[in-house]
Scaffold this motif. Structure first.
Motif, PDB file in Angstrom:
ATOM      1  N   GLN A   1      38.388  -1.790  51.650  1.00 17.35           N
ATOM      2  CA  GLN A   1      40.147  -2.126  51.747  1.00 17.35           C
ATOM      3  C   GLN A   1      40.000  -1.007  49.962  1.00 17.35           C
ATOM      4  N   ARG A   2      38.859  -1.545  49.211  1.00 19.37           N
ATOM      5  CA  ARG A   2      39.377  -0.911  48.167  1.00 19.37           C
ATOM      6  C   ARG A   2      39.366   0.978  47.925  1.00 19.37           C
ATOM      7  N   GLY A   3      38.826   1.634  49.209  1.00 25.07           N
ATOM      8  CA  GLY A   3      39.149   3.148  49.137  1.00 25.07           C
ATOM      9  C   GLY A   3      40.727   3.413  49.905  1.00 25.07           C
ATOM     10  N   ILE A   4      40.675   2.633  50.663  1.00 28.32           N
ATOM     11  CA  ILE A   4      42.259   2.570  51.561  1.00 28.32           C
ATOM     12  C   ILE A   4      43.472   2.210  50.088  1.00 28.32           C
ATOM     13  N   GLU A   5      43.060   1.382  49.330  1.00 27.83           N
ATOM     14  CA  GLU A   5      44.059   1.741  47.967  1.00 27.83           C
ATOM     15  C   GLU A   5      44.045   2.683  47.200  1.00 27.83           C
ATOM     16  N   ASP A   6      42.240   2.809  47.105  1.00 31.58           N
ATOM     17  CA  ASP A   6      43.038   4.563  46.622  1.00 31.58           C
ATOM     18  C   ASP A   6      43.086   5.326  46.946  1.00 31.58           C
ATOM     19  N   TYR A   7      43.124   5.681  47.963  1.00 30.64           N
ATOM     20  CA  TYR A   7      43.550   6.832  48.620  1.00 30.64           C
ATOM     21  C   TYR A   7      44.659   6.163  48.642  1.00 30.64           C
ATOM     22  N   ARG A   8      45.778   5.373  48.659  1.00 30.37           N
ATOM     23  CA  ARG A   8      47.378   5.446  48.763  1.00 30.37           C
ATOM     24  C   ARG A   8      47.950   5.737  47.298  1.00 30.37           C
ATOM     25  N   ARG A   9      46.505   5.328  46.343  1.00 32.43           N
ATOM     26  CA  ARG A   9      47.240   5.420  44.920  1.00 32.43           C
ATOM     27  C   ARG A   9      46.840   6.833  44.230  1.00 32.43           C
ATOM     28  N   GLY A  10      46.373   7.374  45.632  1.00 29.02           N
ATOM     29  CA  GLY A  10      45.732   9.124  45.614  1.00 29.02           C
ATOM     30  C   GLY A  10      44.947   9.703  44.268  1.00 29.02           C
ATOM     31  N   GLN A  11      44.435   8.268  44.388  1.00 29.49           N
ATOM     32  CA  GLN A  11      43.263   7.843  43.710  1.00 29.49           C
ATOM     33  C   GLN A  11      42.066   8.712  44.259  1.00 29.49           C
ATOM     34  N   ARG A  12      41.428  10.240  44.937  1.00 34.10           N
ATOM     35  CA  ARG A  12      40.842  10.564  45.455  1.00 34.10           C
ATOM     36  C   ARG A  12      39.166  10.859  45.688  1.00 34.10           C
ATOM     37  N   GLU A  13      38.627  10.884  44.600  1.00 35.13           N
ATOM     38  CA  GLU A  13      37.640  10.637  44.032  1.00 35.13           C
ATOM     39  C   GLU A  13      36.807   9.543  44.301  1.00 35.13           C
ATOM     40  N   ALA A  14      37.864   8.350  43.549  1.00 34.46           N
ATOM     41  CA  ALA A  14      37.010   6.976  43.340  1.00 34.46           C
ATOM     42  C   ALA A  14      37.310   6.332  45.081  1.00 34.46           C
ATOM     43  N   ALA A  15      38.274   6.973  46.416  1.00 30.63           N
ATOM     44  CA  ALA A  15      38.147   6.179  47.253  1.00 30.63           C
ATOM     45  C   ALA A  15      37.426   7.042  48.051  1.00 30.63           C
ATOM     46  N   VAL A  16      36.801   8.285  48.266  1.00 28.67           N
ATOM     47  CA  VAL A  16      35.433   8.477  48.342  1.00 28.67           C
ATOM     48  C   VAL A  16      34.555   8.202  48.008  1.00 28.67           C
ATOM     49  N   GLY A  17      33.912   7.515  46.990  1.00 28.15           N
ATOM     50  CA  GLY A  17      32.964   7.168  46.360  1.00 28.15           C
ATOM     51  C   GLY A  17      33.063   5.893  47.649  1.00 28.15           C
ATOM     52  N   GLU A  18      33.961   5.092  47.462  1.00 32.12           N
ATOM     53  CA  GLU A  18      34.092   3.675  48.388  1.00 32.12           C
ATOM     54  C   GLU A  18      34.084   3.756  49.683  1.00 32.12           C
ATOM     55  N   PHE A  19      34.485   4.818  50.426  1.00 35.04           N
ATOM     56  CA  PHE A  19      34.474   5.030  52.014  1.00 35.04           C
ATOM     57  C   PHE A  19      33.130   5.431  52.213  1.00 35.04           C
ATOM     58  N   THR A  20      32.222   6.102  50.280  1.00 35.36           N
ATOM     59  CA  THR A  20      31.088   7.256  51.259  1.00 35.36           C
ATOM     60  C   THR A  20      30.211   5.522  51.208  1.00 35.36           C
ATOM     61  N   LYS A  21      30.479   4.767  50.306  1.00 38.47           N
ATOM     62  CA  LYS A  21      29.279   3.075  50.145  1.00 38.47           C
ATOM     63  C   LYS A  21      29.936   2.439  50.876  1.00 38.47           C
ATOM     64  N   ALA A  22      30.768   2.694  52.057  1.00 40.05           N
ATOM     65  CA  ALA A  22      31.255   1.616  53.131  1.00 40.05           C
ATOM     66  C   ALA A  22      30.539   1.883  53.999  1.00 40.05           C
ATOM     67  N   SER A  23      29.952   3.178  54.330  1.00 41.63           N
ATOM     68  CA  SER A  23      30.095   4.123  55.603  1.00 41.63           C
ATOM     69  C   SER A  23      28.214   3.350  55.611  1.00 41.63           C
ATOM     70  N   ARG A  24      27.437   3.509  53.897  1.00 46.80           N
ATOM     71  CA  ARG A  24      26.199   2.998  53.869  1.00 46.80           C
ATOM     72  C   ARG A  24      26.246   1.397  54.283  1.00 46.80           C
ATOM     73  N   ASP A  25      26.664   0.835  53.568  1.00 48.11           N
ATOM     74  CA  ASP A  25      27.015  -0.839  53.651  1.00 48.11           C
ATOM     75  C   ASP A  25      26.938  -1.169  54.954  1.00 48.11           C
ATOM     76  N   ASP A  26      27.692  -0.567  56.158  1.00 48.81           N
ATOM     77  CA  ASP A  26      28.276  -0.901  57.546  1.00 48.81           C
ATOM     78  C   ASP A  26      27.658   0.596  58.111  1.00 48.81           C
ATOM     79  N   PRO A  27      26.740   1.033  58.488  1.00 48.08           N
ATOM     80  CA  PRO A  27      26.351   2.011  59.190  1.00 48.08           C
ATOM     81  C   PRO A  27      27.132   2.470  60.700  1.00 48.08           C
ATOM     82  N   ASN A  28      27.464   1.333  61.416  1.00 40.20           N
ATOM     83  CA  ASN A  28      28.272   1.496  63.063  1.00 40.20           C
ATOM     84  C   ASN A  28      30.035   1.495  62.570  1.00 40.20           C
ATOM     85  N   ASP A  29      30.242   0.968  61.088  1.00 38.19           N
ATOM     86  CA  ASP A  29      31.795   1.339  61.202  1.00 38.19           C
ATOM     87  C   ASP A  29      32.338   2.602  61.222  1.00 38.19           C
TER      88      ASP A  29
END
Length: 347
Positions: free
Chosen positions: A190-218
């Motif tokens: 969710q934090r990644g989605i919010e960063d993406y909507r605000r145009g904060q791309r680097e922060a969004a990439v970090g959050e999405f990468t973390k989310a992929s590690r937290d749940d490798p099947n998502d």
């Protein structure tokens, strides 16, 4: 090589097995190309699990694994041949050869065999020793257990206390995850989605990468990472992330749509059409998949069929995509053309 990394790599290879099994020269070349790309994506995920915490891909990833002595010279060469075959398969008109299919199968088997051999050695049971502590000799010489001292608490009291502790710990854990105390997967996504909507791309990439590690099947973090890579023209990363999303969830409409959009952006219209059709079949209300399917049909020279899908989708960014001379999704925009607002994919 850690045991966790080895197990993760073996799990990733298992997801490549169906695509490897489908590599038969009698099948249509576009299907073979799709299977080569899908199976290499899974092998690449396995290599990243083995190396641990890297964004490297392709030959650079193979070299890194070789330098860390995680691959033998023979395995590295076989994987390099597989990667080259996968890269050739990205070309729209390329027809995979028997040598390409053999390279994929050979690399898969050698990589898996190495992991299985290491795994067998790592999980061998150590020799057992008899613990004589707490034993005493009986009159006949055989050891017998020494009764433990009483601690003054009845068994039912211990059970009640254990239940209370479990309830308290469970309540704290539930509240902590719901409030984001432990950085749960849903919060990172969710934090990644919010960063993406605000145009904060680097922060969004970090959050999405973390989310992929937290749940490798998502698949959703990979969908967003693919979309963001397309938007800046990084088609290599876009393709890898889109293929990973579909590999994790072959029937997920959003993942199928994203892979279709990547292929459309890459100019592989016929393969894009296949995945967009699957996306519409998975979610018959997905207007974006319908619209870009219509755009793809127009680009394939089938405007009548394309218009049917465009009419079903209604107005959207896909309407511009169907016009001659306009950029495809993920391609750079012409100066002055507004950037489309990012949508939120439905899970």
């Amino acid at each position: 090589m850690t045991d966790i990394g080895r197990r993760s790599a073996l799990a990733a290879l298992d997801r490549a097995r169906p695509a490897i099994a489908r590599l038969d020269q009698s099948r249509h070349f576009e299907e073979l190309a799709a299977d080569l790309m899908e199976s290499w994506s899974a092998v690449e995920t396995a290599l990243r699990s083995l190396v641990g915490g890297t964004t490297l891909s392709g030959q650079a990833l193979i070299r890194e694994a070789r330098q860390r002595q995680l691959l033998s010279f023979e395995q590295a060469n076989a994987l390099a041949e597989f990667h080259a075959a996968s890269e050739r398969a990205h070309a729209t008109e390329y027809e995979p050869t028997a040598a390409d299919l053999d390279a994929a199968r050979d690399a898969f088997l050698k990589f898996e065999s190495g992991l299985m051999t290491d795994h067998a050695g790592a999980t061998a049971f150590p020799p057992t020793t008899l613990n004589m502590e707490g034993m005493r000799s009986s009159p006949l010489g055989a050891p017998e257990p020494v009764p433990p001292p009483r601690d003054g608490l009845e068994p039912w009291v211990k059970a009640a206390l254990a239940l209370v502790v479990l309830l308290v710990v469970g309540a704290l854990a539930f509240g902590g995850y719901s409030q984001g105390w432990f950085g749960g997967r849903d919060n990172a996504l969710q934090r990644g989605i919010e960063d993406y909507r605000r145009g904060q791309r680097e922060a969004a990439v970090g959050e999405f990468t973390k989310a992929s590690r937290d749940d490798p099947n998502d698949p959703l973090p990979h969908v967003y990472l693919s979309r963001m890579a397309r938007e800046v023209g990084n088609m290599t990363i876009a393709g890898q992330e889109a293929q990973t999303a579909v590999k994790l969830a072959p029937d997920n409409a959003v993942a199928l749509r994203e892979l279709g959009l990547y292929l459309l952006s890459a100019g592989n219209y016929d393969l894009a059409r296949r995945f967009l059709v699957r996306a519409v079949q998975a979610d018959t209300s997905d207007r974006m998949a319908m619209g870009y399917l219509g755009c793809t049909m127009v680009r394939l020279g089938r405007p009548t069929e394309g218009q049917v899908w465009l009419n079903r989708a209604g107005q959207g960014d896909w309407s511009r995509c169907a016009m001659p001379g306009t950029p495809l999704p993920g391609q750079p925009m012409a100066p002055g053309m507004p950037m489309p607002a990012p949508g939120t994919p439905r899970p």
